[in-house]
Scaffold this active site. Sequence first.
Site, PDB file in Angstrom:
ATOM      1  N   LYS A 124     -10.415   7.715  10.355  1.00 42.98           N
ATOM      2  CA  LYS A 124     -10.311   7.752   8.883  1.00 42.98           C
ATOM      3  C   LYS A 124      -8.840   7.712   8.477  1.00 42.98           C
ATOM      4  CE  LYS A 124      -9.893  10.743   5.668  1.00 42.98           C
ATOM      5  NZ  LYS A 124      -9.117   9.968   4.671  1.00 42.98           N
TER       6      LYS A 124
ATOM      7  N   CYS B 172       7.463  12.952   9.146  1.00 40.55           N
ATOM      8  CA  CYS B 172       7.263  14.337   9.590  1.00 40.55           C
ATOM      9  C   CYS B 172       8.481  14.871  10.338  1.00 40.55           C
ATOM     10  CB  CYS B 172       6.011  14.441  10.444  1.00 40.55           C
ATOM     11  SG  CYS B 172       5.977  13.231  11.760  1.00 40.55           S
TER      12      CYS B 172
ATOM     13  N   GLY C  27      -0.949  15.166   9.753  1.00 38.03           N
ATOM     14  CA  GLY C  27      -0.871  15.367   8.308  1.00 38.03           C
ATOM     15  C   GLY C  27      -0.262  16.711   7.990  1.00 38.03           C
ATOM     16  N   SER C  28      -0.713  17.292   6.894  1.00 33.50           N
ATOM     17  CA  SER C  28      -0.077  18.516   6.403  1.00 33.50           C
ATOM     18  C   SER C  28      -0.536  19.755   7.179  1.00 33.50           C
ATOM     19  CB  SER C  28      -0.409  18.689   4.923  1.00 33.50           C
ATOM     20  OG  SER C  28      -1.784  18.909   4.762  1.00 33.50           O
TER      21      SER C  28
ATOM     22  N   ASP D 165       0.815  -1.212   0.000  1.00 32.42           N
ATOM     23  CA  ASP D 165       0.000   0.000   0.000  1.00 32.42           C
ATOM     24  C   ASP D 165       0.855   1.272   0.000  1.00 32.42           C
ATOM     25  OD1 ASP D 165      -2.542   0.907  -0.043  1.00 32.42           O
ATOM     26  OD2 ASP D 165      -2.980   0.593   2.079  1.00 32.42           O
TER      27      ASP D 165
ATOM     28  N   LEU E 155      -4.882   6.831   0.415  1.00 33.21           N
ATOM     29  CA  LEU E 155      -3.745   6.141  -0.212  1.00 33.21           C
ATOM     30  C   LEU E 155      -3.336   4.870   0.526  1.00 33.21           C
ATOM     31  CD1 LEU E 155      -1.412   9.163  -1.074  1.00 33.21           C
ATOM     32  CD2 LEU E 155      -2.486   7.619  -2.710  1.00 33.21           C
TER      33      LEU E 155
ATOM     34  N   GLU F 202       8.909  21.708   3.932  1.00 34.92           N
ATOM     35  CA  GLU F 202       8.959  20.242   4.001  1.00 34.92           C
ATOM     36  C   GLU F 202       8.861  19.671   2.588  1.00 34.92           C
ATOM     37  OE1 GLU F 202       5.514  18.348   5.990  1.00 34.92           O
ATOM     38  OE2 GLU F 202       7.040  17.241   7.111  1.00 34.92           O
TER      39      GLU F 202
ATOM     40  N   GLU G  62      -0.668  17.058  14.755  1.00 35.81           N
ATOM     41  CA  GLU G  62       0.746  16.704  14.557  1.00 35.81           C
ATOM     42  C   GLU G  62       1.022  16.965  13.090  1.00 35.81           C
ATOM     43  OE1 GLU G  62       3.744  15.504  13.541  1.00 35.81           O
ATOM     44  OE2 GLU G  62       3.463  13.396  14.023  1.00 35.81           O
TER      45      GLU G  62
ATOM     46  N   SER H 201      -4.523  23.347   9.708  1.00 33.21           N
ATOM     47  CA  SER H 201      -5.044  24.672   9.993  1.00 33.21           C
ATOM     48  C   SER H 201      -6.560  24.715   9.761  1.00 33.21           C
ATOM     49  CB  SER H 201      -4.305  25.685   9.108  1.00 33.21           C
ATOM     50  OG  SER H 201      -4.948  26.912   9.127  1.00 33.21           O
TER      51      SER H 201
HETATM   52  P1  TAP Z   1      -3.082  15.766   4.050  1.00 38.65           P
HETATM   53  O1  TAP Z   1      -3.936  16.265   2.963  1.00 38.65           O
HETATM   54  O2  TAP Z   1      -2.852  16.623   5.215  1.00 38.65           O
HETATM   55  O3  TAP Z   1      -3.716  14.365   4.525  1.00 38.65           O
HETATM   56  C1  TAP Z   1      -3.696  13.840   5.832  1.00 38.65           C
HETATM   57  C2  TAP Z   1      -5.060  13.264   6.172  1.00 38.65           C
HETATM   58  O4  TAP Z   1      -6.038  14.304   6.169  1.00 38.65           O
HETATM   59  C3  TAP Z   1      -5.562  12.222   5.174  1.00 38.65           C
HETATM   60  O5  TAP Z   1      -6.301  11.226   5.850  1.00 38.65           O
HETATM   61  C4  TAP Z   1      -6.469  13.051   4.290  1.00 38.65           C
HETATM   62  O6  TAP Z   1      -7.401  12.274   3.609  1.00 38.65           O
HETATM   63  C5  TAP Z   1      -7.121  13.950   5.321  1.00 38.65           C
HETATM   64  N1  TAP Z   1      -7.726  15.168   4.814  1.00 38.65           N
HETATM   65  C6  TAP Z   1      -7.412  15.870   3.705  1.00 38.65           C
HETATM   66  N2  TAP Z   1      -8.226  16.943   3.581  1.00 38.65           N
HETATM   67  C7  TAP Z   1      -9.071  16.925   4.640  1.00 38.65           C
HETATM   68  C8  TAP Z   1     -10.149  17.752   5.071  1.00 38.65           C
HETATM   69  N3  TAP Z   1     -10.530  18.830   4.385  1.00 38.65           N
HETATM   70  N4  TAP Z   1     -10.797  17.431   6.202  1.00 38.65           N
HETATM   71  C9  TAP Z   1     -10.426  16.351   6.914  1.00 38.65           C
HETATM   72  N5  TAP Z   1      -9.443  15.512   6.538  1.00 38.65           N
HETATM   73  C10 TAP Z   1      -8.762  15.798   5.423  1.00 38.65           C
HETATM   74  O7  TAP Z   1      -1.707  15.316   3.456  1.00 38.65           O
HETATM   75  P2  TAP Z   1      -1.454  14.711   2.000  1.00 38.65           P
HETATM   76  O8  TAP Z   1      -2.269  15.385   0.946  1.00 38.65           O
HETATM   77  O9  TAP Z   1      -1.585  13.244   2.107  1.00 38.65           O
HETATM   78  O10 TAP Z   1       0.048  15.125   1.811  1.00 38.65           O
HETATM   79  C11 TAP Z   1       0.369  16.444   1.423  1.00 38.65           C
HETATM   80  C12 TAP Z   1       1.652  16.877   2.057  1.00 38.65           C
HETATM   81  O11 TAP Z   1       1.486  16.902   3.466  1.00 38.65           O
HETATM   82  C13 TAP Z   1       2.812  15.935   1.848  1.00 38.65           C
HETATM   83  O12 TAP Z   1       3.494  16.194   0.678  1.00 38.65           O
HETATM   84  C14 TAP Z   1       3.641  16.181   3.057  1.00 38.65           C
HETATM   85  O13 TAP Z   1       4.469  17.291   2.852  1.00 38.65           O
HETATM   86  C15 TAP Z   1       2.646  16.514   4.116  1.00 38.65           C
HETATM   87  N6  TAP Z   1       2.354  15.367   4.994  1.00 38.65           N
HETATM   88  C16 TAP Z   1       2.785  15.469   6.241  1.00 38.65           C
HETATM   89  C17 TAP Z   1       2.544  14.429   7.099  1.00 38.65           C
HETATM   90  C18 TAP Z   1       3.045  14.539   8.478  1.00 38.65           C
HETATM   91  S1  TAP Z   1       3.048  13.246   9.418  1.00 38.65           S
HETATM   92  N7  TAP Z   1       3.474  15.645   8.948  1.00 38.65           N
HETATM   93  C19 TAP Z   1       1.868  13.297   6.698  1.00 38.65           C
HETATM   94  C20 TAP Z   1       1.393  13.245   5.396  1.00 38.65           C
HETATM   95  C21 TAP Z   1       1.648  14.305   4.562  1.00 38.65           C
HETATM   96  P3  TAP Z   1      -7.110  11.690   2.119  1.00 38.65           P
HETATM   97  O14 TAP Z   1      -5.644  11.651   1.953  1.00 38.65           O
HETATM   98  O15 TAP Z   1      -7.727  10.352   2.158  1.00 38.65           O
HETATM   99  O16 TAP Z   1      -7.785  12.604   1.179  1.00 38.65           O
END
Ligand code: TAP
Length: 491
Positions: A177, A286, A230-231, A91, A181, A385, A252, A236
Amino acid sequence: MRTELYIDGQWTRPLKGGTFPIVNPATEEVVHHGPLGTAEDVELAVRAARRAFDQGPWPKMPGTERAKYLRAIGAGIRDRLQELARLETIDNGKPLPEAEWDIADAAGCFDFYADLAEGLDKKPEEAITLADGRFVSKAVKEPVGVAAAIIPWNFPLLMAAWKVAPALAAGCTMVLKPAELTSLTALELGAIAQAADLPPGVLNIVTGAGSVAGQAMVDHPDVDKLAFTGSGPVGSRIMQAAARDIKRVSLELGGKSPFIVFDDSDIDAAVEWVMFGIFWNQGEVCSATSRVLVQEGIYDRFMDRLVEETKKIKIGDGQEPGVLLGPMVSEKQMNQVLAAIENARTDGAKVTVGGGRPAGFNKGYYVEPTVLTDVPLDSDAWKEEIFGPVVCVRAFKSEDEAVALANDSRFGLAAAVMSKDDARADRVAAALRAGIVWINCSQPTFTEAPWGGYKQSGIGRELGRWGLENYLETKQITRFVSEEPWGWYIK
Ligand code: TAP
């Protein structure tokens, strides 16, 4: 691989019947179609969690009872370690040994919070005698209520464990949730919870898009607490939504963590930890130490060894033995990382190793491990990042300069320092504005120790006893114990 959502202790098809493709990033093949939950499914899941909290046995059960379920879930994960690790690799793309590590840690997290759940029973309630003995007040801990957890794709089951285990230990019920991916192991967690006879509604798992299912959880008035990893931009938005109903929120988020290497360091040890700090898990971490500051006395020797060792990293499908760098999680993430490298070049950085897609791969979202030097301090490569295997290295002269460069960031998740001089390492650790500081290492993470960021890297702490506090409220119960009447109105 599952095709249904786990709601109220049952497996149910998404109400709108949708699915989404699950792609193995190493082969670009669609390996499965997951259940696409929507706001309607979230509604059912939140209702189930609310019922389980308001009417069910879970929050009122002694911690020792909840601990039994947590231990059963931990054991269930451990029993299926190999299978879950393989799913994680298919995955997410990460090398199988790293996935095995994650799964073992996830199981350990449930065991750890089982111990803490037991501790909730044992903890003497804090009694405070007030107003010359006329009142006795005590503080008790109670679960926050219904928690919604939204997690990313970089450590799928482990991130689930970091939220589910403390929430359940505290007596909360939860809707989880995972990232679209990487949904496979989160759904298996539902099966493991079901096999452990977890009461219906205590844990509900809805897979689906963040903008739809995630947003519905965030906006739901019956959710008391939001826990997000997440991001920054999504964090925010979640905080803004939480503000509307004063939901509890812990975030976080990302980082651009520095690693300071002083010139009394053993060069091979420094190169090893610097590489682990950025190439482990493809740099999709992260806390990745993506800005490396090396004191000028050893800079050239350090760079020679770093370049030499980085070129040796075996890239490939995470299921192949000996692979140390798998593909990026998705085509989008690969393109983002490649674009960040190109922007760095445009901004004047020098690509010392890597810098593109590796040769010899027809398929898969691979990016070479990349070392950038001469990176301008005002460039995105230095400040933002990248979330990929890309490290910026820069020389420094003095301790003060290193600390100033390290702290010059809007993030503050982690930092690392390497020196044989313990007093200097301690001094620098104290000066670094970050929630986690590693001395003579980078990245080892322990369930027992607090995890979370300063500044724009987040709010609150996960793991350890701090992680449990995220899901607890403190209630004051004050008793009037005086023999004398209060005597305000009635004299
Ligand atoms: P995010 O969009 O922040 O995704 C993290 C989680 O939030 C996923 O489960 C996502 O769901 C969910 N999410 C997205 N939009 C949301 C909303 N409006 N309301 C509630 N939940 C929502 O991160 P990403 O798009 O996967 O990655 C983008 C960038 O974020 C990466 O390139 C990286 O720089 C950063 N990132 C940081 C971390 C940590 S641990 N700091 C982890 C992942 C990514 P879906 O993905 O299922 O749509």
